[in-house]
Design an enzyme around this catalytic site. Structure first.
Site, PDB file in Angstrom:
ATOM      1  N   HIS A  18       4.437  -7.937   4.018  1.00  0.00           N
ATOM      2  CA  HIS A  18       3.859  -8.164   2.681  1.00  0.00           C
ATOM      3  C   HIS A  18       4.462  -9.421   2.048  1.00  0.00           C
ATOM      4  CE1 HIS A  18       3.358  -3.527   2.594  1.00  0.00           C
ATOM      5  NE2 HIS A  18       2.156  -4.039   2.758  1.00  0.00           N
ATOM      6  N   LYS A  42      -3.353  10.687  -2.191  1.00  0.00           N
ATOM      7  CA  LYS A  42      -2.324  10.443  -1.180  1.00  0.00           C
ATOM      8  C   LYS A  42      -0.957  10.857  -1.696  1.00  0.00           C
ATOM      9  CE  LYS A  42      -3.078   6.717   2.180  1.00  0.00           C
ATOM     10  NZ  LYS A  42      -2.882   5.260   2.365  1.00  0.00           N
ATOM     11  N   ARG A  92      -3.183  -8.772  10.782  1.00  0.00           N
ATOM     12  CA  ARG A  92      -2.236  -8.958  11.883  1.00  0.00           C
ATOM     13  C   ARG A  92      -2.936  -8.997  13.221  1.00  0.00           C
ATOM     14  NH1 ARG A  92       0.562  -3.698   9.615  1.00  0.00           N
ATOM     15  NH2 ARG A  92      -1.675  -3.406   9.511  1.00  0.00           N
ATOM     16  N   SER A 130       3.731  -0.467   6.935  1.00  0.00           N
ATOM     17  CA  SER A 130       4.465   0.516   6.127  1.00  0.00           C
ATOM     18  C   SER A 130       4.549   1.857   6.850  1.00  0.00           C
ATOM     19  CB  SER A 130       3.779   0.705   4.772  1.00  0.00           C
ATOM     20  OG  SER A 130       3.821  -0.479   4.030  1.00  0.00           O
TER      21      SER A 130
HETATM   22  O1  PNS Z   1      -2.521  -1.390   1.694  1.00  0.00           O
HETATM   23  P1  PNS Z   1      -3.817  -0.653   1.893  1.00  0.00           P
HETATM   24  O2  PNS Z   1      -3.605   0.827   1.689  1.00  0.00           O
HETATM   25  O3  PNS Z   1      -4.471  -0.985   3.207  1.00  0.00           O
HETATM   26  O4  PNS Z   1      -4.826  -1.161   0.719  1.00  0.00           O
HETATM   27  C1  PNS Z   1      -6.139  -0.690   0.650  1.00  0.00           C
HETATM   28  C2  PNS Z   1      -6.835  -1.151  -0.637  1.00  0.00           C
HETATM   29  C3  PNS Z   1      -5.976  -0.878  -1.857  1.00  0.00           C
HETATM   30  C4  PNS Z   1      -7.101  -2.653  -0.578  1.00  0.00           C
HETATM   31  C5  PNS Z   1      -8.190  -0.402  -0.732  1.00  0.00           C
HETATM   32  O5  PNS Z   1      -7.981   0.958  -0.516  1.00  0.00           O
HETATM   33  C6  PNS Z   1      -8.882  -0.578  -2.081  1.00  0.00           C
HETATM   34  O6  PNS Z   1      -9.364  -1.633  -2.397  1.00  0.00           O
HETATM   35  N1  PNS Z   1      -8.903   0.518  -2.885  1.00  0.00           N
HETATM   36  C7  PNS Z   1      -9.479   0.493  -4.218  1.00  0.00           C
HETATM   37  C8  PNS Z   1     -10.772   1.318  -4.298  1.00  0.00           C
HETATM   38  C9  PNS Z   1     -11.952   0.469  -3.873  1.00  0.00           C
HETATM   39  O7  PNS Z   1     -12.274  -0.548  -4.454  1.00  0.00           O
HETATM   40  N2  PNS Z   1     -12.634   0.945  -2.804  1.00  0.00           N
HETATM   41  C10 PNS Z   1     -13.765   0.262  -2.232  1.00  0.00           C
HETATM   42  C11 PNS Z   1     -13.318  -0.751  -1.194  1.00  0.00           C
HETATM   43  S1  PNS Z   1     -14.708  -1.520  -0.453  1.00  0.00           S
END
Ligand code: PNS
Length: 164
Positions: A18, A42, A92, A130
């Site tokens: 990150h 979660k 990645r 993570s």
């Molecule tokens: O670090 P992560 O858990 O891979 O992050 C995922 C994240 C936060 C980018 C994704 O879950 C997200 O954007 N969540 C917000 C809800 C949302 O907008 N969902 C539609 C995505 S197309």
């Protein structure tokens, strides 16, 4: 015009991968908002408040153009509210790209004004996630050099609290 980007994620916990992406984003944008997803579905290792504190402790001494805040709901709505032109995501591998692509396209459909920018971390950080950090740590393996020192300290405290 201020170039503003959002770097969203769970950051549970923050890793050197990150940090690598954040440093690259700071080279490209005037302002970077590191946005921590509030996900009631979660069970995280660290609460949102704990993650905000960890990220602030680690990032504030090194980066002047960073803001750290929690967000909930649709990412594109949050981006609109924050007047950000871009969403940053780190990739990645091809697998990451396959995971990201539907989200990029959906986000574009929901808000065509926000562009997603994919950044690639250095190869040294390319295997860090993570979830792998949590697994290795929970099984007694060393995570030295893969996450900031303060994260290791906090994870050890969590383990101690869980054993009490
Ligand atoms: O670090 P992560 O858990 O891979 O992050 C995922 C994240 C936060 C980018 C994704 O879950 C997200 O954007 N969540 C917000 C809800 C949302 O907008 N969902 C539609 C995505 S197309």
């Amino acid at each position: 015009m201020v170039r503003r980007a959002i770097y969203p994620g769970s950051f549970d916990p923050l890793t050197n991968g990150h940090l690598d992406i954040i440093a690259r984003a700071c080279n490209l944008f005037d302002e970077v908002i590191v946005a921590i997803l509030v996900n009631p579905g979660k069970q995280p290792m660290f609460s949102v408040d704990e993650r905000v504190k960890i990220l602030s402790d680690v990032l504030t001494p090194h980066f002047t153009q960073i803001t750290i805040e929690p967000f909930e709901g649709l990412l594109v709505d949050y981006a609109r509210k924050r007047q950000a032109q871009a969403i940053i995501r780190g990739v990645r591998s091809v697998k990451d790209y396959e995971y990201e692509l539907p989200m990029i396209l959906m986000n574009r459909r929901l808000n065509p004004d926000v562009e997603t920018v994919l950044l690639v971390a250095s190869e040294d950080n390319s295997y860090i996630s993570s979830s792998l950090i949590k697994e290795v740590f929970s099984l007694g393996g060393s995570i030295e050099g893969l996450v900031p020192e303060t994260v290791i300290k906090r994870m050890k405290e969590k383990l101690k609290d869980a054993r009490c």
